[in-house]
Design an enzyme around this catalytic site. Sequence first.
Site, PDB file in Angstrom:
ATOM      1  N   ASP A 562       0.860  -1.185   0.000  1.00  0.00           N
ATOM      2  CA  ASP A 562       0.000   0.000   0.000  1.00  0.00           C
ATOM      3  C   ASP A 562       0.902   1.243   0.000  1.00  0.00           C
ATOM      4  OD1 ASP A 562      -2.243   1.593   0.166  1.00  0.00           O
ATOM      5  OD2 ASP A 562      -2.902   0.858   2.119  1.00  0.00           O
ATOM      6  N   GLU A 565       2.576   5.100  -3.963  1.00  0.00           N
ATOM      7  CA  GLU A 565       2.540   6.067  -5.069  1.00  0.00           C
ATOM      8  C   GLU A 565       3.854   6.838  -5.259  1.00  0.00           C
ATOM      9  OE1 GLU A 565      -1.184   4.729  -3.803  1.00  0.00           O
ATOM     10  OE2 GLU A 565       0.194   5.948  -2.619  1.00  0.00           O
ATOM     11  N   ASP A 639      -9.255   3.820  -1.883  1.00  0.00           N
ATOM     12  CA  ASP A 639     -10.082   4.156  -0.717  1.00  0.00           C
ATOM     13  C   ASP A 639     -11.440   4.729  -1.122  1.00  0.00           C
ATOM     14  OD1 ASP A 639      -7.905   3.315   0.684  1.00  0.00           O
ATOM     15  OD2 ASP A 639      -7.198   5.318   1.204  1.00  0.00           O
TER      16      ASP A 639
END
Length: 984
Positions: A562, A565, A639
């Site tokens: 996770d 980015e 999300d």
Amino acid sequence: MLASGPLSGRWTVYVCLLSTLSTLFTPAVSVKEHDFKKCDQSGFCKRNRAFADHAVGSSAWQSPYNVLPESGAFKDGQFQAIILKTINDKGETVRLPITVSFHQSGTARVTIDEEKRQKGEIELRHGSKARKERYNEAEQWVVVGGTALDKEAKVAYEDKTQITVQYGPSSKFEAVINFSPFTVDFKRDGNSQIKFNDRGLLNVEHWRQKIEPPPEPEKKEGEAEGENKEEEKKEEQPKGEDESTWWDESFGGNTDSKPRGPESVGLDISFVGYEHVFGIPSHAGPLSLKQTRGGEGSYSDPYRLYNADVFEYILDSPMTLYGAIPLMQAHRKDSSVAVFWLNTAETWIDVTKAKDSKNPLALGSSSKISTSTHWYSESGLLDVFVFLGPTPHDITEKYGELTGTTAMPQEFALGYHQCRWNYNSDDDVKDVDAKMDKFKMPYDVIWLDIEYTDEKKYFTWDGHSFKDPISMGKQLESHGRKLVTIIDPHIKNVDNYPVVVELKAKDLAVKNKEGNIFEGWCWPGSSHWIDAFSPAAREWWASLFKYSNFKGTMENTWIWNDMNEPSVFNGPETTMPKDNLHYGNWEHRDVHNLNGMTFHNATHHAVKSRKPGELQRPFVLTRAFFAGSQRVGAMWTGDNQAAWDHLKASIPMVLSQGIAGFPFSGADVGGFFGNPEKDLLTRWYQTGAFYPFFRGHAHIDARRREPYLTGEPYSTIIAAALRLRYSLLPSWYTAFRQAYLDGTPIIKPMFYTHPSEEAGFAVDDQFFVGNTGLLAKPVTDQDREMVDIWIPDNEVYYDYFTYDIVPTSKGKSVRVDAPINKIPLLMQGGHIFARRDRPRRSSALMKWDDYTLVVTIGRDGKTADGDLYVDDGESYDFEKGQYIHRKFVLEGGKTISSTDAEARDTKTIKKGEWLKKAQNILVDKIVIVGAPSSWSGKKEVTVKSEGKTWTAAVEYTPAAKGRAAFAVVKKVGASIAADWKVAV
């Protein structure tokens, strides 16, 4: 995930400690759009849009880019030349090398570089250590094949103004390269399909020396403050150009130093005669991309590709999300083409549509709608691949050849995954595991979010809550289940933590612009980030996953990446500064969209090397991705919210991933943020049962919502959706095999399966599953008990659950009942697909179960076909021929046969342990839906296989009240691995 709502106790501690950053952690109910740039806040986006406005608005505009004719040369499938960019009224030029490559695969590639940067003949500002060249290493991360030059390509015409090259299958593709101004017209069968620089928007921002303002002269006596400064400014700034963001740029309190100055690349790409364009995920909008400049319902900003931690994202928006695949496919009746923009920097794409004809009264073919797109990236090469189709499958196949196809997953990964932030302890995990069994809800994987760690230190366990992770893993293993633990790229910067100590000592972290280890803030507080571009960093990363180092993990432990980015809480746009430095001294701006993939890739290979001779295929989930990420795992859409509109948006988002080459995708079932009402949660499970990646997930502040907690009737309905998924696992696995082989999407939109039916091109709320003929349209609206399913053909359709014949008409919608306990699921006639009907707790426990074949008789009443792929579901032995692949065919409505789908002589295959045992797996039942009259009154059929003949009982049920006649052949008894024939 990103925190919102009331903060957990540990977060309260961090917030108190990090008072200077307190505004970063303010509770939020939705994404703060002002935290992310709009085009007019991004210097290069604003400049390229202004450039386009000037060009399009000027009748006298001519592109300043011209090929130097004497520089051109064509050899062995490649054209090379120099483009001269005229940069001022004096006729001064910049040299831009161009290469146009033609590949044996039928693709073409246009690459433009900048000679001065290429040769390193530039000066960097601020004493920067950054590389001087334009970033040119994306190919080694992204491209895996399909670039062998087509040495049969030939020059069809050439003079001092242009060159025409014929290439591709039977030389039916053409590229007409015009020299002045530079344009390229890609044709198929003599007709224009894609045009480059047709509108003259090519823009390569060349290197230039910044002219620093002279020292301010001493003020003369009596001279007013600021006198003559306006005149000085006018002299410093070239007329018509806005330098305000050339040399530095600020946003949200952060300043980007831009040591190389302005360096963006832009190009207009026109899809001639194509109204619909698809792809460029990830965005939360319709499958058929909307206009971004003018037109009813258009967006005001371009589509943005800049991987970012955009929590609780808004819908129907071109706003950037977590991943980027710059592949755009255009489609019209019976024709598909595509472009792949190979650039890993921040990218924006404008989309406009217009009729080709200027005559407002023109009708028919003379007034086709074309789509014009304008692409621009902040840095790097201009590098574009062209695909001329002509079918959607041709596009995904060639793109798969270029960037790789989806990894063949372990079979458990296609089951249901149960997750939340966070399960509180190992006892909590064991309890959820037991309750899923108690309520007869199958699942395969339970997940642990960040709270399992010791104070957010990855590769550790919280010794109070997770005292015995091995015991937890063994309980899961006894039921054939797996555990997934989260491992993020930020490494907590704290004393006495061996991982960060080694990261620093080995110098394997991302650097800041000064060349020192970058420090930012994420879940642990102060953190450093592994630089997965570095081979040494990847090798070190792999060592951390070894069972001896990551204690508490077992062979049934897998990984979740996770925040890759990367998410940096105190960084610009919640990410890393663009002037940070990676391995090789490439700036982060050059590789931002690639960063998440490099981390995902590092983890994938780390898991493959946890022990010598590792045989299992890895499972690693990622949030951030780029083209090529499909080769190393799965993704999810990030999300989302517990809301009906987010449920509805999930379907086009997942479909978009599939046609862009990354089909192993899904959305958080139930919505990550918030508390879904029971009907929403139920409908989401019914929808999620058709995501290729099927996981329920929830925020730490959300109420517990394991599916057995919903109460009746909802828990029974959800259990039925889960069991439907598990019964169809053989067909899902077969679809994944096809995706692995040639890039075919796993769930397919209407334009992909029926490319001739124009009314279906924009339909994005229904889909076909693999090659089963199953047509699903999940209910995504509250209180909806009927849905309209658009029918793309003249084939017969049956209700999956009742065998009712659905009254359909090609190109029309049919209304079907959809009460809360029913998923709208139709079976298209003419198919044979496999399922396993015995309910089990997990996919592992189904491994040796027999199969049911479902035959849906086509409208002709005689034919159907399908296939089934089976392997051991976990190892790489399938690469050595250790698999079963059967082709099933119904002929004349009476005879069903099974043969090897690849015409292999299976008797000559040396069988390993699994393949030997698999010979004993049988076809137990065959269900013939729409059984013709030849089955009426039959009590038995003849089965022939491997020189033996026997009979099997038949139960025939005649048609009644709209329901099709059907027959069930019981206890067929033929091996799934053998050739056999069943005949009336």
